[in-house]
Scaffold this motif. Sequence first.
Motif, PDB file in Angstrom:
ATOM      1  N   GLY A   3      37.997  47.382  26.031  1.00  0.00           N
ATOM      2  CA  GLY A   3      38.472  46.440  27.039  1.00  0.00           C
ATOM      3  C   GLY A   3      38.679  45.030  26.538  1.00  0.00           C
ATOM      4  N   VAL A   4      38.173  44.702  25.358  1.00  0.00           N
ATOM      5  CA  VAL A   4      38.418  43.362  24.817  1.00  0.00           C
ATOM      6  C   VAL A   4      39.839  43.300  24.268  1.00  0.00           C
ATOM      7  CG1 VAL A   4      35.976  43.056  24.268  1.00  0.00           C
ATOM      8  CG2 VAL A   4      37.552  43.851  22.478  1.00  0.00           C
ATOM      9  N   ASP A   5      40.318  42.108  23.996  1.00  0.00           N
ATOM     10  CA  ASP A   5      41.687  41.916  23.521  1.00  0.00           C
ATOM     11  C   ASP A   5      41.801  42.291  22.040  1.00  0.00           C
ATOM     12  OD1 ASP A   5      39.973  39.556  23.447  1.00  0.00           O
ATOM     13  OD2 ASP A   5      41.650  38.496  22.524  1.00  0.00           O
ATOM     14  N   GLU A   6      42.529  43.345  21.773  1.00  0.00           N
ATOM     15  CA  GLU A   6      42.757  43.787  20.396  1.00  0.00           C
ATOM     16  C   GLU A   6      43.958  43.069  19.794  1.00  0.00           C
ATOM     17  OE1 GLU A   6      44.975  47.607  18.651  1.00  0.00           O
ATOM     18  OE2 GLU A   6      43.154  48.091  19.769  1.00  0.00           O
ATOM     19  N   GLN A   7      44.975  42.826  20.621  1.00  0.00           N
ATOM     20  CA  GLN A   7      46.237  42.258  20.141  1.00  0.00           C
ATOM     21  C   GLN A   7      46.814  41.379  21.241  1.00  0.00           C
ATOM     22  OE1 GLN A   7      48.507  44.833  17.450  1.00  0.00           O
ATOM     23  NE2 GLN A   7      50.156  44.727  18.962  1.00  0.00           N
ATOM     24  N   ALA A   8      47.432  40.267  20.848  1.00  0.00           N
ATOM     25  CA  ALA A   8      47.987  39.367  21.866  1.00  0.00           C
ATOM     26  C   ALA A   8      49.161  38.579  21.313  1.00  0.00           C
ATOM     27  CB  ALA A   8      46.909  38.406  22.374  1.00  0.00           C
ATOM     28  N   GLY A   9      50.099  38.280  22.209  1.00  0.00           N
ATOM     29  CA  GLY A   9      51.197  37.365  21.919  1.00  0.00           C
ATOM     30  C   GLY A   9      51.128  36.212  22.899  1.00  0.00           C
ATOM     31  N   LEU A  10      51.187  34.976  22.389  1.00  0.00           N
ATOM     32  CA  LEU A  10      51.016  33.788  23.213  1.00  0.00           C
ATOM     33  C   LEU A  10      52.211  32.857  23.056  1.00  0.00           C
ATOM     34  CD1 LEU A  10      47.381  32.868  22.000  1.00  0.00           C
ATOM     35  CD2 LEU A  10      48.019  34.565  23.746  1.00  0.00           C
ATOM     36  N   LEU A  11      52.627  32.229  24.152  1.00  0.00           N
ATOM     37  CA  LEU A  11      53.645  31.183  24.139  1.00  0.00           C
ATOM     38  C   LEU A  11      53.074  29.955  24.822  1.00  0.00           C
ATOM     39  CD1 LEU A  11      56.834  33.199  25.181  1.00  0.00           C
ATOM     40  CD2 LEU A  11      56.294  32.341  22.895  1.00  0.00           C
ATOM     41  N   LEU A  12      53.292  28.775  24.225  1.00  0.00           N
ATOM     42  CA  LEU A  12      52.740  27.541  24.768  1.00  0.00           C
ATOM     43  C   LEU A  12      53.777  26.418  24.679  1.00  0.00           C
ATOM     44  CD1 LEU A  12      50.542  28.862  22.438  1.00  0.00           C
ATOM     45  CD2 LEU A  12      49.006  27.507  23.855  1.00  0.00           C
ATOM     46  N   THR A  13      53.779  25.553  25.685  1.00  0.00           N
ATOM     47  CA  THR A  13      54.667  24.387  25.717  1.00  0.00           C
ATOM     48  C   THR A  13      53.892  23.201  26.271  1.00  0.00           C
ATOM     49  OG1 THR A  13      56.552  25.824  26.204  1.00  0.00           O
ATOM     50  CG2 THR A  13      56.863  23.467  26.575  1.00  0.00           C
ATOM     51  N   ASN A  14      54.133  22.012  25.707  1.00  0.00           N
ATOM     52  CA  ASN A  14      53.487  20.819  26.262  1.00  0.00           C
ATOM     53  C   ASN A  14      54.515  19.918  26.954  1.00  0.00           C
ATOM     54  OD1 ASN A  14      54.786  19.391  24.215  1.00  0.00           O
ATOM     55  ND2 ASN A  14      52.920  18.914  23.081  1.00  0.00           N
ATOM     56  N   SER A  15      54.047  18.825  27.507  1.00  0.00           N
ATOM     57  CA  SER A  15      54.902  17.933  28.300  1.00  0.00           C
ATOM     58  C   SER A  15      55.945  17.212  27.459  1.00  0.00           C
ATOM     59  CB  SER A  15      54.036  16.912  29.043  1.00  0.00           C
ATOM     60  OG  SER A  15      53.275  16.149  28.122  1.00  0.00           O
ATOM     61  N   ASP A  16      55.765  17.218  26.121  1.00  0.00           N
ATOM     62  CA  ASP A  16      56.740  16.593  25.219  1.00  0.00           C
ATOM     63  C   ASP A  16      57.802  17.578  24.758  1.00  0.00           C
ATOM     64  OD1 ASP A  16      55.428  14.022  25.153  1.00  0.00           O
ATOM     65  OD2 ASP A  16      53.877  14.971  23.940  1.00  0.00           O
ATOM     66  N   GLY A  17      57.776  18.801  25.312  1.00  0.00           N
ATOM     67  CA  GLY A  17      58.780  19.797  24.957  1.00  0.00           C
ATOM     68  C   GLY A  17      58.502  20.512  23.654  1.00  0.00           C
ATOM     69  N   GLN A  18      57.338  20.278  23.068  1.00  0.00           N
ATOM     70  CA  GLN A  18      56.969  21.003  21.857  1.00  0.00           C
ATOM     71  C   GLN A  18      56.513  22.414  22.250  1.00  0.00           C
ATOM     72  OE1 GLN A  18      54.028  18.050  20.701  1.00  0.00           O
ATOM     73  NE2 GLN A  18      55.263  17.473  18.937  1.00  0.00           N
ATOM     74  N   MET A  19      56.923  23.418  21.470  1.00  0.00           N
ATOM     75  CA  MET A  19      56.619  24.801  21.797  1.00  0.00           C
ATOM     76  C   MET A  19      55.891  25.466  20.629  1.00  0.00           C
ATOM     77  SD  MET A  19      60.211  25.944  23.602  1.00  0.00           S
ATOM     78  CE  MET A  19      59.511  27.452  24.294  1.00  0.00           C
ATOM     79  N   ALA A  20      55.104  26.519  20.956  1.00  0.00           N
ATOM     80  CA  ALA A  20      54.394  27.265  19.926  1.00  0.00           C
ATOM     81  C   ALA A  20      54.319  28.728  20.311  1.00  0.00           C
ATOM     82  CB  ALA A  20      52.991  26.702  19.738  1.00  0.00           C
ATOM     83  N   SER A  21      54.305  29.586  19.297  1.00  0.00           N
ATOM     84  CA  SER A  21      54.101  31.022  19.512  1.00  0.00           C
ATOM     85  C   SER A  21      52.990  31.501  18.590  1.00  0.00           C
ATOM     86  CB  SER A  21      55.390  31.803  19.243  1.00  0.00           C
ATOM     87  OG  SER A  21      55.741  31.728  17.874  1.00  0.00           O
ATOM     88  N   VAL A  22      52.250  32.499  19.068  1.00  0.00           N
ATOM     89  CA  VAL A  22      51.114  33.033  18.310  1.00  0.00           C
ATOM     90  C   VAL A  22      51.129  34.553  18.423  1.00  0.00           C
ATOM     91  CG1 VAL A  22      48.599  33.073  18.054  1.00  0.00           C
ATOM     92  CG2 VAL A  22      49.723  31.002  18.917  1.00  0.00           C
ATOM     93  N   MET A  23      50.935  35.249  17.293  1.00  0.00           N
ATOM     94  CA  MET A  23      50.727  36.692  17.297  1.00  0.00           C
ATOM     95  C   MET A  23      49.381  36.982  16.648  1.00  0.00           C
ATOM     96  SD  MET A  23      53.240  38.022  18.912  1.00  0.00           S
ATOM     97  CE  MET A  23      52.756  39.726  18.618  1.00  0.00           C
ATOM     98  N   LEU A  24      48.497  37.653  17.400  1.00  0.00           N
ATOM     99  CA  LEU A  24      47.138  37.951  16.951  1.00  0.00           C
ATOM    100  C   LEU A  24      46.905  39.455  16.961  1.00  0.00           C
ATOM    101  CD1 LEU A  24      45.187  35.440  19.252  1.00  0.00           C
ATOM    102  CD2 LEU A  24      45.861  35.051  16.868  1.00  0.00           C
ATOM    103  N   SER A  25      46.102  39.938  16.028  1.00  0.00           N
ATOM    104  CA  SER A  25      45.708  41.344  16.062  1.00  0.00           C
ATOM    105  C   SER A  25      44.415  41.550  15.288  1.00  0.00           C
ATOM    106  CB  SER A  25      46.794  42.229  15.453  1.00  0.00           C
ATOM    107  OG  SER A  25      46.378  43.595  15.489  1.00  0.00           O
ATOM    108  N   LEU A  26      43.564  42.428  15.827  1.00  0.00           N
ATOM    109  CA  LEU A  26      42.371  42.874  15.109  1.00  0.00           C
ATOM    110  C   LEU A  26      42.547  44.282  14.548  1.00  0.00           C
ATOM    111  CD1 LEU A  26      39.396  41.663  17.363  1.00  0.00           C
ATOM    112  CD2 LEU A  26      40.160  40.695  15.181  1.00  0.00           C
ATOM    113  N   HIS A  27      43.746  44.863  14.724  1.00  0.00           N
ATOM    114  CA  HIS A  27      43.957  46.239  14.273  1.00  0.00           C
ATOM    115  C   HIS A  27      45.302  46.392  13.565  1.00  0.00           C
ATOM    116  CE1 HIS A  27      42.431  50.307  14.254  1.00  0.00           C
ATOM    117  NE2 HIS A  27      43.539  50.804  14.762  1.00  0.00           N
TER     118      HIS A  27
END
Length: 324
Positions: free
Chosen positions: A206-230
């Motif tokens: 039930g814990v997070d094995e894999q994740a994809g994240l998208l983030l944006t701040n008020s200055d319009g800067q963006m980021a993406s993240v791909m994580l995996s434990l497997h």
Amino acid sequence: MREIRWAVLGTGVIANEMAAALKKNGRNISAVGNRTQEKAVAFAEKYGIEKVYDDFHEMFIDPDIDVIYITTPHNTHIEFMKQAIRNGKHVLVEKSITLNSSELEEAIALAKEHGVVIGEAMTIYHMPLYKKLREILNSGKLGKVNLITMNFGSFKDYDMSNRFFNRKLAGGAMLDIGVYALSFIRYFMSSKPDQILSQMKPAPTGVDEQAGLLLTNSDGQMASVMLSLHSKQPKRGMVSCEKGYIEIMEYPRAWEAVITYTESGEKEVVKVGEHADALAYELADMEQAIGGDADCMYLSYTKDVMDLMTEFRKEWGLKYPEEE
């Protein structure tokens, strides 16, 4: 100022690295504690540490100790932190510093009340390379930071008793490796991301094995993240700017970056610091913070990252037993 006296709670991999790092800084751990006293004795013999506690709780009230490095599992951090802080000890805590934002807010308020420094052992904030890259970005030669892309993946066998997949030990990719990626992002973004999206694949526990994240701040800067434990991935970070981009491999303890200037195609290699000295830099900065320069531990960034991790887990409905 007299020499700062360190104790370490735990005797695992990080505690061993910490002992070696403090020796690089010309000193030694003063005391060690562990749930299993025999392990503490063996650790003390290995590193020539004078004091071993029969009961590790004794370190929280020991008048001969100034700062405690907590290296135990995530879900034990807050209670140990509170005991240390209430007894006037400064605290350096392995990442992730707490389970969630409310625990961290409690620790910050308590530390302020008792006049002590707390910090997360996040190597990114202390490697000389990152300080140099910030200088380069601040010079304006690359223009504004617009995009940040992050990868971090390791292959762990499905041993559901180890900490990586164990809910009772606060396992999962976010708190174990996501904290590095988000700390990198926060370091290079001009402000905290205020818009987030994500997808998560759970492990059988039930814990997070894999994740994809998208983030944006008020200055319009963006980021993406791909994580995996497997699934193995390179530990790679890229900061994309208006006039070029910075690539960093092995970013949690990076010593080298490559800057590509897009107009000319020229590449610049930036080398600063040593991978092997990551914890030595971290411990030195913690001592500097205790000496009065608290900002060098980047606690505000730690709080922003914890807020983000807490919000992502809330989106996923992922709670640990302590949060239910």
